[in-house]
Design an enzyme around this catalytic site. Sequence first.
Site, PDB file in Angstrom:
ATOM      1  N   GLU A 228       0.820  -1.218   0.000  1.00 20.27           N
ATOM      2  CA  GLU A 228       0.000   0.000   0.000  1.00 20.27           C
ATOM      3  C   GLU A 228       0.857   1.273   0.000  1.00 20.27           C
ATOM      4  O   GLU A 228       0.608   2.208   0.762  1.00 20.27           O
ATOM      5  CB  GLU A 228      -0.968  -0.013   1.186  1.00 20.27           C
ATOM      6  CG  GLU A 228      -1.985  -1.129   1.072  1.00 20.27           C
ATOM      7  CD  GLU A 228      -3.007  -1.151   2.202  1.00 20.27           C
ATOM      8  OE1 GLU A 228      -2.933  -0.290   3.111  1.00 20.27           O
ATOM      9  OE2 GLU A 228      -3.876  -2.034   2.191  1.00 20.27           O
ATOM     10  N   GLU A 349      -5.268  -8.693  -0.069  1.00 20.33           N
ATOM     11  CA  GLU A 349      -5.970  -8.309   1.165  1.00 20.33           C
ATOM     12  C   GLU A 349      -7.434  -8.097   0.813  1.00 20.33           C
ATOM     13  O   GLU A 349      -7.767  -7.235  -0.001  1.00 20.33           O
ATOM     14  CB  GLU A 349      -5.396  -7.034   1.790  1.00 20.33           C
ATOM     15  CG  GLU A 349      -4.070  -7.222   2.496  1.00 20.33           C
ATOM     16  CD  GLU A 349      -3.659  -6.014   3.325  1.00 20.33           C
ATOM     17  OE1 GLU A 349      -4.547  -5.300   3.848  1.00 20.33           O
ATOM     18  OE2 GLU A 349      -2.444  -5.777   3.445  1.00 20.33           O
TER      19      GLU A 349
END
Length: 562
Positions: A228, A349
């Site tokens: 991320e 995720e």
Amino acid sequence: MSMFNPHMSVLEASMQVGEGSWPKASSHPPTLRPAHILLSSSNLIHPNAEPVDPKIYGGFLEHLGRCIYGGLVDDPKDPSPAGVLEDKKEAGVLGEGELAFRKDVMAVLGKEGELEIPLLRWPGGNFVSNYHWQDGVGPFADRPKRVELAWHGVESNLFGTDEFIRYCRETGCEPYICLNMGTGSYEEALAWLEYCNGTEDTTWANLRRKHTGVDEPHNVKYWGLGNEMFGPWQIGYLNPTAYSVKAKMWAHGLKLLDPTILLVSCGCTGATDWDREVLATLLPFVDMHSIHNYTMFGHNPDIAYESNVFSPAGSERQIEICKALIDLTNHDRSQQKVPARNVKIAFDEWNVWDEKKATSKNGLTQVYDYADALGFIAWLNVLVRQHKDLGLACLAQSVNVLSPLLTTADKVLRQTTFYPLQLFSKYMKGGQLLQLPSFPDRYIGPTSPVWIQQNELQPAYIDAVAMIIDDSSIRISILNRHPSADWKAKFSFADFEVSKLDIHELYSDNMGAANTFEKPDLVVPSVKSHDAAAWSKMAEEGIVVRKHSWILMMFQGKERGQ
């Protein structure tokens, strides 16, 4: 693992509305139209596609809350009784100060265990962007305790690379390591790869041999280029241009060191300008592109049920957009007469996450209720339906943190989301998808995120996916998302003779019902078996899928004429 609103992106920012501007929930239609579904073993959606890969049921481990300490291994602050832990003499590798693995959790997470998890991603998540792998190898007494910046704790480093690899080997899971592209260096990443996979007489490979006592390398195949890196919550976050330049250099060096590895670029939700720019630069250098999303994060409480069961439709659209961006990049490359690259999506995720229930203060422990289980099933249907474009997927996470499993020092609780995952990971793999009709009854009310409604995706109340395995088993997952109406369908087969039918059903009248350590079996699927004669009668009458429920139909038989 992040604290951002995963529904937002550069492309979606203009669609924001205030809390008070949500439309009022529309009334649901009072009934659902029945259906007649004809299935043919030769009617494959993608005849040349690979079978559904078990890796879409991968797991994720992060140094967060009680995932590692108290989940995977013994927690020094709350030790488990000896019977729960691996025997040190039997393990034969435990050094002074090493924390024993929890056998009860391993029996669930293992590839041959209850959940049949094929792959585990580690060590993060946000945690990885301030994690230096050298802190977690070598004698346990010498490992430094570090301030953990992502989740504001202290990391003991008693669980590191060698322990993770041993855990994967003992459970049969494939290891997937995410690299620190926040505070980590290029040289550090190369050293980590050499430590894990090096076979020559070199410094880092020899250090691994010294620590493990064996010559055999760890052979880690999957490596993620950061976590991320697009978000300001991430330590060392970057803009897409800076990330792409950095990741390109890292990918080049890592592949020179070990050409056999598979690299995963860091994406956003799959439907953003970040994804577009990163793919345009990194497509020639990576094998997969990572995307993340959580449903129920930032949802509107006025439509909590609808948000839970319909929001995965947004994630499905993000997969489709991400695949389109990969195709666009390949198209642009083809203009330069460069061969296309079949880069897959790593949805590493995903989960249902209500951030009001699971917070950083409670270690992201969420008690999942029945409505959450229905939303979770919608996610699983999406992953199976979109499997052709997925290289892998990782449920975030595997124990205690947003997990189907919760533990105390001596017990393991299987939450409401555990049972759908168990049935999917066991039965919904290895087959090819079959055509299903489009179901006409659509939800047209407000959604969370709002762009699902504004883009008129209008998810169907009936969400289903079907596959055939070896011409001997047809399996159909059917989720009825209507809050108050049952749905009836008749099934017939063009070229398949049924000998047996098993129907697993998950149903509760109480949306808030949750399994607890005191009542661990409050929400558990039922299963009924039917022989050929019983099925013949059922085929005439039809199958009823009750309101807000899920069934998994498993037909055994053979092709007619065999």
